[in-house]
Design a protein around this motif. Structure first.
Motif, PDB file in Angstrom:
ATOM      1  N   ASP A 105       9.231  11.579   4.718  1.00 45.27           N
ATOM      2  CA  ASP A 105       8.731  11.669   3.351  1.00 45.27           C
ATOM      3  C   ASP A 105       8.045  10.369   2.947  1.00 45.27           C
ATOM      4  OD1 ASP A 105       9.725  14.239   2.928  1.00 45.27           O
ATOM      5  OD2 ASP A 105      11.689  13.454   2.372  1.00 45.27           O
ATOM      6  N   ARG A 106       8.504   9.282   3.541  1.00 51.14           N
ATOM      7  CA  ARG A 106       7.995   7.966   3.193  1.00 51.14           C
ATOM      8  C   ARG A 106       8.085   7.079   4.425  1.00 51.14           C
ATOM      9  NH1 ARG A 106      10.973   5.983  -1.759  1.00 51.14           N
ATOM     10  NH2 ARG A 106       9.819   7.759  -2.524  1.00 51.14           N
ATOM     11  N   LEU A 107       7.149   6.170   4.552  1.00 46.62           N
ATOM     12  CA  LEU A 107       7.132   5.240   5.672  1.00 46.62           C
ATOM     13  C   LEU A 107       6.899   3.842   5.129  1.00 46.62           C
ATOM     14  CD1 LEU A 107       7.079   4.789   8.770  1.00 46.62           C
ATOM     15  CD2 LEU A 107       4.613   5.139   8.645  1.00 46.62           C
ATOM     16  N   VAL A 108       7.785   2.921   5.464  1.00 44.93           N
ATOM     17  CA  VAL A 108       7.672   1.532   5.030  1.00 44.93           C
ATOM     18  C   VAL A 108       7.487   0.675   6.265  1.00 44.93           C
ATOM     19  CG1 VAL A 108       8.844  -0.379   3.874  1.00 44.93           C
ATOM     20  CG2 VAL A 108       9.154   1.972   3.035  1.00 44.93           C
ATOM     21  N   VAL A 109       6.489  -0.199   6.240  1.00 48.83           N
ATOM     22  CA  VAL A 109       6.215  -1.090   7.363  1.00 48.83           C
ATOM     23  C   VAL A 109       6.395  -2.525   6.885  1.00 48.83           C
ATOM     24  CG1 VAL A 109       4.483  -1.875   9.021  1.00 48.83           C
ATOM     25  CG2 VAL A 109       4.585   0.546   8.368  1.00 48.83           C
ATOM     26  N   LEU A 110       7.233  -3.264   7.577  1.00 53.45           N
ATOM     27  CA  LEU A 110       7.432  -4.685   7.302  1.00 53.45           C
ATOM     28  C   LEU A 110       6.942  -5.468   8.511  1.00 53.45           C
ATOM     29  CD1 LEU A 110      11.088  -4.575   5.918  1.00 53.45           C
ATOM     30  CD2 LEU A 110       8.965  -4.534   4.616  1.00 53.45           C
ATOM     31  N   GLU A 111       6.263  -6.571   8.274  1.00 51.55           N
ATOM     32  CA  GLU A 111       5.734  -7.377   9.372  1.00 51.55           C
ATOM     33  C   GLU A 111       6.452  -8.724   9.413  1.00 51.55           C
ATOM     34  OE1 GLU A 111       1.512  -9.198  11.004  1.00 51.55           O
ATOM     35  OE2 GLU A 111       1.517  -7.852   9.292  1.00 51.55           O
ATOM     36  N   PHE A 112       6.870  -9.106  10.606  1.00 52.42           N
ATOM     37  CA  PHE A 112       7.535 -10.392  10.835  1.00 52.42           C
ATOM     38  C   PHE A 112       6.733 -11.171  11.862  1.00 52.42           C
ATOM     39  CE2 PHE A 112      10.760  -7.706   9.093  1.00 52.42           C
ATOM     40  CZ  PHE A 112      11.573  -8.550   8.354  1.00 52.42           C
ATOM     41  N   VAL A 133       1.843  11.628   4.852  1.00 55.64           N
ATOM     42  CA  VAL A 133       2.176  11.242   6.224  1.00 55.64           C
ATOM     43  C   VAL A 133       2.142  12.512   7.052  1.00 55.64           C
ATOM     44  CG1 VAL A 133       3.933  10.275   7.744  1.00 55.64           C
ATOM     45  CG2 VAL A 133       3.637   9.345   5.443  1.00 55.64           C
ATOM     46  N   GLU A 134       1.411  12.495   8.136  1.00 54.89           N
ATOM     47  CA  GLU A 134       1.288  13.681   8.974  1.00 54.89           C
ATOM     48  C   GLU A 134       1.470  13.289  10.433  1.00 54.89           C
ATOM     49  OE1 GLU A 134      -2.083  16.989  10.182  1.00 54.89           O
ATOM     50  OE2 GLU A 134      -2.381  15.753   8.401  1.00 54.89           O
ATOM     51  N   ALA A 135       2.409  13.947  11.100  1.00 60.06           N
ATOM     52  CA  ALA A 135       2.605  13.729  12.534  1.00 60.06           C
ATOM     53  C   ALA A 135       1.544  14.525  13.288  1.00 60.06           C
ATOM     54  CB  ALA A 135       3.999  14.168  12.960  1.00 60.06           C
ATOM     55  N   MET A 195       0.840  -1.171   0.000  1.00 58.08           N
ATOM     56  CA  MET A 195       0.000   0.000   0.000  1.00 58.08           C
ATOM     57  C   MET A 195       0.890   1.241   0.000  1.00 58.08           C
ATOM     58  SD  MET A 195      -2.774   1.243   2.851  1.00 58.08           S
ATOM     59  CE  MET A 195      -1.610   1.548   4.136  1.00 58.08           C
ATOM     60  N   ARG A 196       0.534   2.218  -0.759  1.00 62.98           N
ATOM     61  CA  ARG A 196       1.269   3.480  -0.790  1.00 62.98           C
ATOM     62  C   ARG A 196       0.359   4.574  -0.258  1.00 62.98           C
ATOM     63  NH1 ARG A 196       4.889   5.782  -5.580  1.00 62.98           N
ATOM     64  NH2 ARG A 196       6.205   4.209  -4.672  1.00 62.98           N
ATOM     65  N   ALA A 197       0.841   5.274   0.747  1.00 68.93           N
ATOM     66  CA  ALA A 197       0.060   6.372   1.327  1.00 68.93           C
ATOM     67  C   ALA A 197       0.281   7.641   0.512  1.00 68.93           C
ATOM     68  CB  ALA A 197       0.470   6.597   2.769  1.00 68.93           C
ATOM     69  N   ARG A 198      -0.713   8.485   0.467  1.00 66.38           N
ATOM     70  CA  ARG A 198      -0.567   9.766  -0.223  1.00 66.38           C
ATOM     71  C   ARG A 198       0.157  10.785   0.624  1.00 66.38           C
ATOM     72  NH1 ARG A 198      -6.048  11.101  -3.446  1.00 66.38           N
ATOM     73  NH2 ARG A 198      -6.962   9.060  -3.145  1.00 66.38           N
ATOM     74  N   VAL A 232      15.437   6.054   9.438  1.00 67.97           N
ATOM     75  CA  VAL A 232      15.282   5.673  10.830  1.00 67.97           C
ATOM     76  C   VAL A 232      14.683   4.276  10.804  1.00 67.97           C
ATOM     77  CG1 VAL A 232      14.075   6.147  12.996  1.00 67.97           C
ATOM     78  CG2 VAL A 232      14.895   8.040  11.588  1.00 67.97           C
ATOM     79  N   LEU A 233      15.282   3.360  11.519  1.00 69.00           N
ATOM     80  CA  LEU A 233      14.809   1.985  11.525  1.00 69.00           C
ATOM     81  C   LEU A 233      14.296   1.673  12.919  1.00 69.00           C
ATOM     82  CD1 LEU A 233      14.665  -0.623   9.841  1.00 69.00           C
ATOM     83  CD2 LEU A 233      16.959  -1.163  10.659  1.00 69.00           C
ATOM     84  N   LEU A 234      13.022   1.327  13.021  1.00 63.62           N
ATOM     85  CA  LEU A 234      12.395   1.042  14.304  1.00 63.62           C
ATOM     86  C   LEU A 234      11.910  -0.396  14.317  1.00 63.62           C
ATOM     87  CD1 LEU A 234      10.054   4.151  14.503  1.00 63.62           C
ATOM     88  CD2 LEU A 234      12.254   3.895  15.632  1.00 63.62           C
ATOM     89  N   ALA A 235      12.057  -1.057  15.437  1.00 64.11           N
ATOM     90  CA  ALA A 235      11.463  -2.390  15.657  1.00 64.11           C
ATOM     91  C   ALA A 235      10.382  -2.197  16.725  1.00 64.11           C
ATOM     92  CB  ALA A 235      12.506  -3.381  16.121  1.00 64.11           C
TER      93      ALA A 235
END
Length: 59
Positions: A16-23, A6-8, A1-4, A52-55
């Motif tokens: 600018d971009r957010l990628v979510v990976l699920e494990f 991102v707003e905090a 899915m690509r978001a149009r 920035v890489l977050l787990a």
């Protein structure tokens, strides 16, 4: 899915971009991250993008 967009809504993080990976679990994530194949790509990732890489472990 690509978001149009991102707003905090709180704080100042403005990606600018957010990628979510699920494990399946944190151990699987760490095994992938620590693998020689992925370690070889980290330098390329760091040159190609500010990141920035977050787990985050779901409850």
């Amino acid at each position: 899915m690509r978001a149009r967009s991102v707003e905090a809504l709180a704080g100042s993080w403005q990606p600018d971009r957010l990628v979510v990976l699920e494990f399946a679990d944190m151990a699987s994530l760490k095994a992938m991250h620590d693998s020689p194949d992925y370690q070889a790509l980290i330098g390329i990732r760091n040159v190609a993008a500010a990141n920035v890489l977050l787990a985050i472990e779901a409850a």
